[in-house]
Design a protein around this motif. Sequence first.
Motif, mmCIF file in Angstrom:
data_model
loop_
_atom_site.group_PDB
_atom_site.id
_atom_site.type_symbol
_atom_site.label_atom_id
_atom_site.label_comp_id
_atom_site.label_asym_id
_atom_site.label_seq_id
_atom_site.Cartn_x
_atom_site.Cartn_y
_atom_site.Cartn_z
ATOM 1 N N GLY A 1 0.796 -1.216 0.000
ATOM 2 C CA GLY A 1 0.000 0.000 0.000
ATOM 3 C C GLY A 1 0.826 1.262 0.000
ATOM 4 N N PRO A 2 0.179 2.426 -0.025
ATOM 5 C CA PRO A 2 0.899 3.700 -0.076
ATOM 6 C C PRO A 2 1.751 3.911 1.173
ATOM 7 N N LEU A 3 2.878 4.541 0.975
ATOM 8 C CA LEU A 3 3.789 4.872 2.074
ATOM 9 C C LEU A 3 3.991 6.379 2.117
ATOM 10 N N PHE A 4 3.823 6.957 3.315
ATOM 11 C CA PHE A 4 4.057 8.387 3.528
ATOM 12 C C PHE A 4 5.113 8.531 4.621
ATOM 13 N N LEU A 5 6.182 9.259 4.320
ATOM 14 C CA LEU A 5 7.210 9.566 5.304
ATOM 15 C C LEU A 5 7.136 11.049 5.632
ATOM 16 N N TYR A 6 6.955 11.356 6.896
ATOM 17 C CA TYR A 6 6.953 12.737 7.377
ATOM 18 C C TYR A 6 8.214 12.927 8.212
ATOM 19 N N ILE A 7 9.074 13.829 7.771
ATOM 20 C CA ILE A 7 10.396 13.976 8.402
ATOM 21 C C ILE A 7 10.594 15.413 8.853
ATOM 22 N N ALA A 8 10.818 15.584 10.148
ATOM 23 C CA ALA A 8 11.207 16.876 10.718
ATOM 24 C C ALA A 8 12.602 16.719 11.300
ATOM 25 N N GLY A 9 13.490 17.630 10.961
ATOM 26 C CA GLY A 9 14.846 17.486 11.482
ATOM 27 C C GLY A 9 15.803 18.460 10.833
ATOM 28 N N GLN A 10 17.073 18.135 10.928
ATOM 29 C CA GLN A 10 18.091 19.024 10.387
ATOM 30 C C GLN A 10 19.063 18.270 9.493
ATOM 31 N N LEU A 11 19.490 18.934 8.436
ATOM 32 C CA LEU A 11 20.437 18.386 7.481
ATOM 33 C C LEU A 11 21.829 18.922 7.768
ATOM 34 N N GLN A 12 22.789 18.028 7.689
ATOM 35 C CA GLN A 12 24.196 18.419 7.794
ATOM 36 C C GLN A 12 24.973 17.731 6.691
#
Length: 423
Positions: A80-91
Motif C-alpha cells: 500500500g501507499p507509504l508516507f514519510l513525514y520527516i522533521a529534522g536538520q540536514l548536515q
Amino acid sequence: MLGVVITGGDTAAPGTALLIAAAPVGKGRLIEASSVLPALAAVPPSALTGTPAATVIELADPLDPQTVLTRIRATAAAEGPLFLYIAGQLQLDRKQRLLHLALARTTPTTMRYTALPWHWLTAETTIRPPGTTTVVVDLVADAEAWRHVTSRGLALGQGIRLYGRVAPARQRRGAATPDYLKACAAIWRSGARPDLAVLHEQAAARAGGDEALLLTAGTSPAEQQAAAAWRPATQVAPPQVATVPNPAAQIATAPNPAAQAAAKRQAATTQFATAQALPSPDDPHPAILAAAQSGRHSEAAAAAAAWEQQELRIHGPGSVQAIHWLEVRADLARLAQDPGLSCELWMAAAEARLTRRQAPDDRDVEGAVDRAHHQWEQIRDLPRARALAPGLVRLRRSVPGRQRGALQVLQRRLESLHSGRPA
C-alpha cells in the motif's frame, strides 16, 4: 524512541505513515523537531495516508542510524501507499560531501557514524514502484548543507512525490520549529482534506519564511496508474547476477544477459530529481561507475545500495547476488576516498563469503580480505582505524592470503597506532 503503532479505519486499502522527528541533543540542535509529533498524533491516521485504513509509526529523537534504517526498510516493504513525514536538520559530511539527517547523538565530528545518510533513505524508497511513496519534509540545514541543497536540490528517486521545505539555520540563538508540518496538521485537524499540492501551498503560506526552499515533485499519470495496481514486488523473477573477483571490472564492463532485462527494470534503477539520471534498464554497472567517476558519489552509492536491497529481498542475505553488490559498494567507497567505509564493507563481504562456507584460500575470499587490509592502511582517522582493527585481525588470522607476513604487518601497524607513533 519508537512510538506506538496506531491503526484507523477499515482494512480494505491500508496505508503506512512513518513520522520521523530527529535532531541532536544540546548546542548542535537547530530545530525542535519532536515538537511536531503531538500535533501529528492528533490527526486522524487516515488523513496522513489518504487511505481508509492507516498504520502510523513514530520515531522521536532516535539515537542510532541503523535503527532508523531498519524502520524505514520495514515500512518500505509494506503493502500500500507509504508516507514519510520527516522533521529534522540536514548536515553535510565535509569529506564525502554527502547529506545526512542528524540524530540525537550527532556532532560535526561523529556525523558519519551517528547520522542517517540521506542516500540510505533514497535507496530504500527507490525500490518501491513509482507513485506509491510520498515524502513530506520540514528541515533546517546548517550552512554547508544549505549551500549544497540550494545548488543541487534534495535528491530522491524517480517516481517519489516530495513536498515540504528546507530552511537555513537561524543566525540568531534559538532553535527553529517545524512550522510547515504543524500547519499541515492544523489543516487536517480542521476537517479539510486537500490534495497534497494544495496542502503544500496552504502549509507553506501559513509557515512563512521567505528564505526557505520549497520542494514539490509529483508523479506522472503513468506512474499514478502503476501505483493504483501495485502489490509488493516479492514475485519478481530473480535476476542472475554473476559474482567476479574484481567488482571494479564488473562495474565497468560486464553486461547482463538480455533475459534479465525485464526483472532489472522493475528493480531499483535509481534516478535523481536534482541530477542526471543513472539510465540503466539492462546493466546498471556502467552508469554507476560513470556517476562515481564524475564525483556524484552519493548517487552512485544510493544506486548500488538499492540494487543490493533488491537482491537481498529476492535471494536473501548471504546470496552471491547480494554479496556482489556489497563488494560494488565497497569499491565505490574507495572511489569516494572513504577508506574506512570501504574497509568495513570489504570485511563484511569476506565474512559473508566465509559464512557461505567458501574456503579461506578461495580467490574471492582472499581478494576481499586483501582489499579490506589495503583500505585499512589508508585510514587517517585513528579512532576509526583502531575500531576496525580487531575485526580485520580476526579475518587475517582466518585468511592469511598469499602475501607472506600480512598478519605481522597488520599487527605492527596496529601497535604503532596504539603507541601513538607514526606507522
